[in-house]
Design a protein around this motif. Sequence first.
Motif, PDB file in Angstrom:
ATOM      1  N   THR A 266       3.096  14.144   8.242  1.00 37.55           N
ATOM      2  CA  THR A 266       2.085  14.012   6.959  1.00 37.55           C
ATOM      3  C   THR A 266       2.241  12.668   6.436  1.00 37.55           C
ATOM      4  O   THR A 266       3.445  11.942   6.629  1.00 37.55           O
ATOM      5  CB  THR A 266       2.014  15.201   5.804  1.00 37.55           C
ATOM      6  OG1 THR A 266       3.289  14.777   5.261  1.00 37.55           O
ATOM      7  CG2 THR A 266       2.009  16.220   6.669  1.00 37.55           C
ATOM      8  N   VAL A 267       1.178  11.995   6.072  1.00 33.53           N
ATOM      9  CA  VAL A 267       1.347  10.722   5.519  1.00 33.53           C
ATOM     10  C   VAL A 267       0.373  10.847   4.123  1.00 33.53           C
ATOM     11  O   VAL A 267      -0.141  11.627   3.913  1.00 33.53           O
ATOM     12  CB  VAL A 267       0.786   9.618   6.004  1.00 33.53           C
ATOM     13  CG1 VAL A 267       1.381   9.348   7.461  1.00 33.53           C
ATOM     14  CG2 VAL A 267      -1.033   9.706   6.482  1.00 33.53           C
ATOM     15  N   ARG A 268       0.689  10.097   3.071  1.00 37.83           N
ATOM     16  CA  ARG A 268       0.137  10.030   1.732  1.00 37.83           C
ATOM     17  C   ARG A 268      -0.899   8.528   1.875  1.00 37.83           C
ATOM     18  O   ARG A 268      -0.417   7.533   2.191  1.00 37.83           O
ATOM     19  CB  ARG A 268       0.987   9.528   0.639  1.00 37.83           C
ATOM     20  CG  ARG A 268       0.059   9.723  -0.632  1.00 37.83           C
ATOM     21  CD  ARG A 268       0.940   9.743  -1.799  1.00 37.83           C
ATOM     22  NE  ARG A 268       2.018   9.085  -1.827  1.00 37.83           N
ATOM     23  CZ  ARG A 268       2.750   8.608  -3.217  1.00 37.83           C
ATOM     24  NH1 ARG A 268       2.427   9.364  -4.377  1.00 37.83           N
ATOM     25  NH2 ARG A 268       3.485   8.007  -3.197  1.00 37.83           N
ATOM     26  N   LEU A 269      -2.098   8.856   1.703  1.00 38.53           N
ATOM     27  CA  LEU A 269      -2.846   7.376   1.866  1.00 38.53           C
ATOM     28  C   LEU A 269      -3.243   7.091   0.364  1.00 38.53           C
ATOM     29  O   LEU A 269      -3.641   7.933  -0.709  1.00 38.53           O
ATOM     30  CB  LEU A 269      -4.313   7.967   2.462  1.00 38.53           C
ATOM     31  CG  LEU A 269      -4.299   8.502   3.784  1.00 38.53           C
ATOM     32  CD1 LEU A 269      -5.762   8.787   4.433  1.00 38.53           C
ATOM     33  CD2 LEU A 269      -3.534   7.603   4.710  1.00 38.53           C
ATOM     34  N   PHE A 270      -3.078   5.574  -0.055  1.00 38.20           N
ATOM     35  CA  PHE A 270      -3.355   5.198  -1.277  1.00 38.20           C
ATOM     36  C   PHE A 270      -3.864   3.777  -1.237  1.00 38.20           C
ATOM     37  O   PHE A 270      -3.675   3.002  -0.105  1.00 38.20           O
ATOM     38  CB  PHE A 270      -2.261   5.413  -2.196  1.00 38.20           C
ATOM     39  CG  PHE A 270      -1.040   4.479  -1.859  1.00 38.20           C
ATOM     40  CD1 PHE A 270      -0.952   3.330  -2.173  1.00 38.20           C
ATOM     41  CD2 PHE A 270       0.092   5.180  -1.118  1.00 38.20           C
ATOM     42  CE1 PHE A 270       0.431   2.466  -1.980  1.00 38.20           C
ATOM     43  CE2 PHE A 270       1.010   4.401  -0.648  1.00 38.20           C
ATOM     44  CZ  PHE A 270       1.419   3.106  -1.245  1.00 38.20           C
ATOM     45  N   LEU A 271      -4.576   3.503  -2.414  1.00 38.17           N
ATOM     46  CA  LEU A 271      -5.135   2.156  -2.538  1.00 38.17           C
ATOM     47  C   LEU A 271      -4.148   1.382  -3.508  1.00 38.17           C
ATOM     48  O   LEU A 271      -3.896   1.884  -4.560  1.00 38.17           O
ATOM     49  CB  LEU A 271      -6.428   2.015  -3.030  1.00 38.17           C
ATOM     50  CG  LEU A 271      -7.168   0.618  -3.351  1.00 38.17           C
ATOM     51  CD1 LEU A 271      -7.488   0.188  -1.928  1.00 38.17           C
ATOM     52  CD2 LEU A 271      -8.372   1.001  -4.051  1.00 38.17           C
ATOM     53  N   ALA A 272      -3.531   0.151  -3.149  1.00 42.54           N
ATOM     54  CA  ALA A 272      -2.676  -0.449  -3.938  1.00 42.54           C
ATOM     55  C   ALA A 272      -3.398  -1.742  -4.620  1.00 42.54           C
ATOM     56  O   ALA A 272      -4.197  -2.317  -3.878  1.00 42.54           O
ATOM     57  CB  ALA A 272      -1.572  -0.870  -3.077  1.00 42.54           C
ATOM     58  N   SER A 273      -3.043  -2.067  -5.747  1.00 42.68           N
ATOM     59  CA  SER A 273      -3.706  -3.076  -6.656  1.00 42.68           C
ATOM     60  C   SER A 273      -2.697  -3.540  -7.521  1.00 42.68           C
ATOM     61  O   SER A 273      -1.743  -2.949  -7.955  1.00 42.68           O
ATOM     62  CB  SER A 273      -5.028  -2.920  -7.376  1.00 42.68           C
ATOM     63  OG  SER A 273      -4.845  -1.779  -7.989  1.00 42.68           O
TER      64      SER A 273
END
Length: 403
Positions: A266-273
Amino acid sequence: MELEVRHLRALCAIADTGSLRKAARQLGMTQPSLTTQLRRIENTIGGRLFSREVTGSRPTPLGRSVLCRARPIVAEMNALLSEVRLEAGQTADARLRIGSTGSRAVVGWLRRLRDRYPDADTTIHIDVSANALLQMVAANQLDVAFVHEVEGAPLRVPEGVERRVLVEREPQFVALAETHPAAARPAVRLADLAADQWMVDPSVDGEGPGLRRVLAAAGLNPRVVYGDYLTAADLVASGEVVTPCQPTARSRQGVAVRPLHGDPLTVRLFLASRAVPAARTGAAGPDPDTALPARTGAAGSAPDTALPARTGAAGSAPDTALPTEADTGTEAAGPGPDTAPAAPLDVDALFGDLADAYFEIAWASPAYRQWLVRNESPLLRSHEPLTRDALDVLDLAGPAEVS
């Protein structure tokens, strides 16, 4: 030769990416040019700054000493240029610089962003290395980056970078030859692949260690080889290897994409800013790793703490294949150095557009669509509840688990 900021920037890029090839791509140079530049820098300083190892380029003790002084200089120059441009009111040259590891959702995301910011110069930087993208966000070379983090192999998130989680736990599927006996099953068990040779791309952060951890936990020790995903499809179709793949991947000729039983990978998807300073917002701002404000799904579903309010209906999109050139580190209209948008970004809006684009591509992938429904994924909570007829069409009206 006198050292300049661009030389220091090159040293930081090599250290951050751990690879002359990746650093050259990030800097918009060819690898031979960067190698020549590094030699000239080392000749000027009078010693080797990096040692070439099997795992990549690593700073020498002298290199670490130089980097400790170089990083603050590069950061200050980035901040200086950004502030000067903002004060000069360069609204006509507003830029939106986004980055991503390989994802089929990028096309739909770009389309939405260009509709939202029609006057902005929107560019996309694709890199297989999530860590490299996070460093670019921290260094103000990218405004946001959409990345995935392999479970058990956490990314190195720089200080000052915050994350908005899109999918907390997404399964990785497996790509195997259509003629493989396991391809006839709706879900493949790891034991069915015990005699197969696995292939992973060493440039993808955490994928090799993550796969080995899962295989070891299952009591398996198959051969794991390293290769480029650009050539993966032909090797998979021939039966030479099997590979992990994103659940949104579509089968190519001779290749089948199947979920793994129990979702071990599994992976975790995220948006970085970059985190917004409290002084500019009047509040402490969101904590890293927290999602956007809770939403209430359709038909009284539980609040969704990961996705923002959606702004459009999800259409359908054609399936594409296993990782393509866009998934393996190429750059399209890459980011210019040290440029910044003319006004503070509405990261929540960027995240909402990403969520829309990602659901669109996920729902267009038959195997992943079935997984989403069977597992009552939070991705579904922002859409109309599925009717019994829709479940019957998908052959999902029965048991909640794939056997």
